[in-house]
Motif scaffolding. Structure first.
Motif, PDB file in Angstrom:
ATOM      1  N   UNK A 173      35.949  67.882  60.544  1.00 40.23           N
ATOM      2  CA  UNK A 173      37.283  67.365  60.204  1.00 40.23           C
ATOM      3  C   UNK A 173      37.771  67.953  58.886  1.00 40.23           C
ATOM      4  N   UNK A 174      39.006  68.417  58.888  1.00 37.07           N
ATOM      5  CA  UNK A 174      39.635  69.038  57.716  1.00 37.07           C
ATOM      6  C   UNK A 174      38.890  70.292  57.276  1.00 37.07           C
ATOM      7  N   UNK A 175      38.201  70.902  58.202  1.00 35.93           N
ATOM      8  CA  UNK A 175      37.537  72.182  57.932  1.00 35.93           C
ATOM      9  C   UNK A 175      38.338  73.359  58.469  1.00 35.93           C
ATOM     10  N   UNK A 176      39.253  73.116  59.402  1.00 30.32           N
ATOM     11  CA  UNK A 176      39.917  74.248  60.069  1.00 30.32           C
ATOM     12  C   UNK A 176      40.780  75.050  59.105  1.00 30.32           C
TER      13      UNK A 176
ATOM     14  N   UNK B 255      40.488  63.149  63.785  1.00 35.08           N
ATOM     15  CA  UNK B 255      41.877  63.513  63.535  1.00 35.08           C
ATOM     16  C   UNK B 255      42.176  63.604  62.054  1.00 35.08           C
ATOM     17  N   UNK B 256      43.444  63.634  61.728  1.00 36.50           N
ATOM     18  CA  UNK B 256      43.858  63.852  60.344  1.00 36.50           C
ATOM     19  C   UNK B 256      43.549  62.708  59.405  1.00 36.50           C
ATOM     20  N   UNK B 257      43.432  61.505  59.959  1.00 39.68           N
ATOM     21  CA  UNK B 257      43.142  60.354  59.126  1.00 39.68           C
ATOM     22  C   UNK B 257      44.365  59.495  58.884  1.00 39.68           C
ATOM     23  N   UNK B 258      44.227  58.528  57.960  1.00 42.08           N
ATOM     24  CA  UNK B 258      45.298  57.598  57.598  1.00 42.08           C
ATOM     25  C   UNK B 258      45.726  56.738  58.789  1.00 42.08           C
ATOM     26  N   UNK B 259      44.835  56.555  59.732  1.00 37.55           N
ATOM     27  CA  UNK B 259      45.125  55.815  60.953  1.00 37.55           C
ATOM     28  C   UNK B 259      44.598  56.586  62.145  1.00 37.55           C
ATOM     29  N   UNK B 260      44.997  56.149  63.338  1.00 34.08           N
ATOM     30  CA  UNK B 260      44.536  56.850  64.532  1.00 34.08           C
ATOM     31  C   UNK B 260      43.273  56.243  65.083  1.00 34.08           C
ATOM     32  N   UNK B 261      42.308  57.101  65.429  1.00 33.62           N
ATOM     33  CA  UNK B 261      41.161  56.638  66.210  1.00 33.62           C
ATOM     34  C   UNK B 261      39.816  56.908  65.554  1.00 33.62           C
ATOM     35  N   UNK B 262      38.844  56.126  66.011  1.00 31.38           N
ATOM     36  CA  UNK B 262      37.427  56.336  65.726  1.00 31.38           C
ATOM     37  C   UNK B 262      36.759  56.704  67.044  1.00 31.38           C
ATOM     38  N   UNK B 263      35.816  57.638  66.996  1.00 28.19           N
ATOM     39  CA  UNK B 263      34.997  57.898  68.172  1.00 28.19           C
ATOM     40  C   UNK B 263      33.608  57.318  67.931  1.00 28.19           C
TER      41      UNK B 263
ATOM     42  N   UNK C 298      31.662  60.740  54.486  1.00 28.10           N
ATOM     43  CA  UNK C 298      32.214  61.824  53.672  1.00 28.10           C
ATOM     44  C   UNK C 298      33.745  61.815  53.713  1.00 28.10           C
ATOM     45  N   UNK C 299      34.308  61.567  54.882  1.00 28.15           N
ATOM     46  CA  UNK C 299      35.764  61.486  54.999  1.00 28.15           C
ATOM     47  C   UNK C 299      36.315  60.281  54.235  1.00 28.15           C
ATOM     48  N   UNK C 300      35.529  59.237  54.167  1.00 25.64           N
ATOM     49  CA  UNK C 300      35.937  58.048  53.416  1.00 25.64           C
ATOM     50  C   UNK C 300      35.837  58.246  51.905  1.00 25.64           C
ATOM     51  N   UNK C 301      34.698  58.756  51.457  1.00 31.93           N
ATOM     52  CA  UNK C 301      34.414  58.774  50.022  1.00 31.93           C
ATOM     53  C   UNK C 301      34.786  60.083  49.334  1.00 31.93           C
ATOM     54  N   UNK C 302      34.648  61.211  50.044  1.00 32.61           N
ATOM     55  CA  UNK C 302      34.898  62.510  49.419  1.00 32.61           C
ATOM     56  C   UNK C 302      36.286  63.065  49.744  1.00 32.61           C
ATOM     57  N   UNK C 303      36.727  62.887  50.989  1.00 31.41           N
ATOM     58  CA  UNK C 303      38.042  63.419  51.348  1.00 31.41           C
ATOM     59  C   UNK C 303      39.131  62.349  51.297  1.00 31.41           C
ATOM     60  N   UNK C 304      38.719  61.097  51.329  1.00 28.65           N
ATOM     61  CA  UNK C 304      39.624  59.960  51.123  1.00 28.65           C
ATOM     62  C   UNK C 304      40.815  59.964  52.080  1.00 28.65           C
ATOM     63  N   UNK C 305      40.496  60.070  53.374  1.00 31.21           N
ATOM     64  CA  UNK C 305      41.548  60.047  54.380  1.00 31.21           C
ATOM     65  C   UNK C 305      41.374  58.901  55.380  1.00 31.21           C
ATOM     66  N   UNK C 306      40.418  58.021  55.147  1.00 36.34           N
ATOM     67  CA  UNK C 306      40.291  56.859  56.018  1.00 36.34           C
ATOM     68  C   UNK C 306      41.162  55.727  55.476  1.00 36.34           C
ATOM     69  N   UNK C 307      41.302  54.707  56.282  1.00 36.49           N
ATOM     70  CA  UNK C 307      41.992  53.471  55.884  1.00 36.49           C
ATOM     71  C   UNK C 307      41.097  52.319  56.325  1.00 36.49           C
ATOM     72  N   UNK C 308      41.332  51.095  55.850  1.00 38.07           N
ATOM     73  CA  UNK C 308      40.432  49.991  56.173  1.00 38.07           C
ATOM     74  C   UNK C 308      40.218  49.795  57.673  1.00 38.07           C
TER      75      UNK C 308
END
Length: 370
Positions: free
Chosen positions: A30-33, A320-328, A289-299
């Motif tokens: 995620x966010x590597x592309x 996905x991009x984060x800030x909402x959407x889905x979890x797999x 990592x997306x939560x703590x390092x890239x900071x794109x998750x939400x509660x």
């Protein structure tokens, strides 16, 4: 076919061709592309179907069965608005090779779930236009055209992953893509043979990426790469040394991108070794990592991932991009009900709306259907 019937009713003739392109879910990467890194998406069973005929007068007529209104006529592509921009952007990128078109689209990608309905729309239209104008574009060239439409016409600075997955994915496989070289291979993903499946947990929450957070993350990654003297963060080989030279957000973004690329490669290794159940830990690490390092998750994303694992999932992460959407969530078949119950109970305790649950199997990429 519903979209062909709508095309006929709106435009008075049968479409010359009909193409379907799927949405995607990203297994990991995620966010590597846009950092020239590695990604591992697969196409989902839902997508967009585009019925298209060419025109010779430079006019574009557009109809969406989801818009709730009739067809619109655009003599200037730049006058397009809303969903139209994704289709019009494709035509704009193809330039003088396209002399107008009648386009009707019908989609069933769950909206707001982060499953890339926009890429499905772009790729379905690009594939159909490629055929009717005999442009000779390869599937990768179609993906690049679709990405350029989203970057330059819509104004979303996305990487190539979504469009590539929609154009190139193979049924029963994940798509391993090197976003620098654009080399790719389809990796078998037969989870059912191991008693596993991917459960998509749609949080029904969407924090608009246009707020600038996505573009901000990309700018921070590019700034970090410049500070390190490398073309992209994908080129960082000594992470510890790189982190010593960085601070603040640039340091955190670099840590995520470099470790996420390693997780992609590790997950592929486990799949090739026949151990998909062991990939859950990598999914968990990616989410943290997306939560703590890239900071794109939400509660809502964090709670869904945590509750899924508590309910028996082997691993879970936002996609996905984060800030909402889905979890797999990677789930054994006999634990799907308990995972759903765990997540739903956690959401109910917060007073949040019930998530939507989707069971995804890797689907075929863009294909002609009429």
């Amino acid at each position: 076919m519903r979209v062909a019937e709508a095309f006929r009713a709106a435009f008075g003739a049968d479409p010359e061709t009909v193409w379907h392109a799927p949405g995607r879910v990203n297994l990991i990467g995620e966010h590597t592309d846009y950092n020239d890194g590695f990604v591992l998406p697969f196409a989902v069973p839902w997508g967009v179907t585009a019925a298209v005929s060419p025109r010779e007068d430079g006019v574009v007529r557009l109809l969406s069965l989801q818009s709730g209104s009739g067809p619109v006529t655009r003599e200037r592509l730049e006058d397009s608005a809303g969903w139209e921009r994704y289709a019009a952007g494709v035509l704009a990128m193809l330039g003088d090779r396209v002399r107008g078109a009648d386009i009707a689209v019908d989609g069933d990608v769950p909206q707001g779930a982060g499953l890339s309905s926009s890429a499905a729309l772009e790729v379905s239209v690009a594939s159909a236009v490629n055929e009717v104008y005999a442009l000779g574009l390869t599937p990768m060239e179609i993906a690049l055209t679709a990405q350029k439409a989203e970057n330059d016409f819509v104004g979303m600075p996305c990487g190539i992953m979504d469009q590539a997955a929609s154009a190139l994915a193979k049924e029963g496989h994940a798509l391993f893509l090197d976003c620098r070289s654009l080399g790719y291979r389809n990796v078998p993903l037969d989870l059912a043979a191991h008693g596993l499946e991917i459960l998509i947990i749609d949080t029904r929450v969407h924090h608009e990426l246009a707020d600038g957070e996505y573009a901000k993350r990309r700018a921070e990654c590019e700034s970090a790469a410049r500070a390190l003297g490398v073309p992209a963060l994908r080129d960082v080989t000594d992470l510890a040394a790189a982190l010593e030279r960085l601070s603040g957000n640039e340091r955190k973004r670099t840590m995520h991108v470099v470790t996420e690329n390693h997780r992609v490669e590790a997950l592929i290794g486990l799949l090739r070794a026949g151990h998909p159940a062991e990939t859950g830990a990598l999914l968990n690490a990616s989410h943290l990592s997306l939560r703590d390092q890239f900071e794109v998750t939400v509660p809502e994303l964090d709670l869904a991932a945590e509750a899924a694992v508590r309910g028996g999932a082997r691993g879970a992460r936002m996609t996905g991009g984060g800030f909402g959407g889905s979890v797999i969530a990677l789930v054994a078949g006999d634990r799907v009900a308990s995972v759903r119950e765990s997540v739903s109970a956690a959401y109910s305790a917060k007073g949040w709306r019930e998530p939507r649950y989707l069971r995804a199997t890797p689907a075929q990429g863009a294909r002609k259907v009429g």
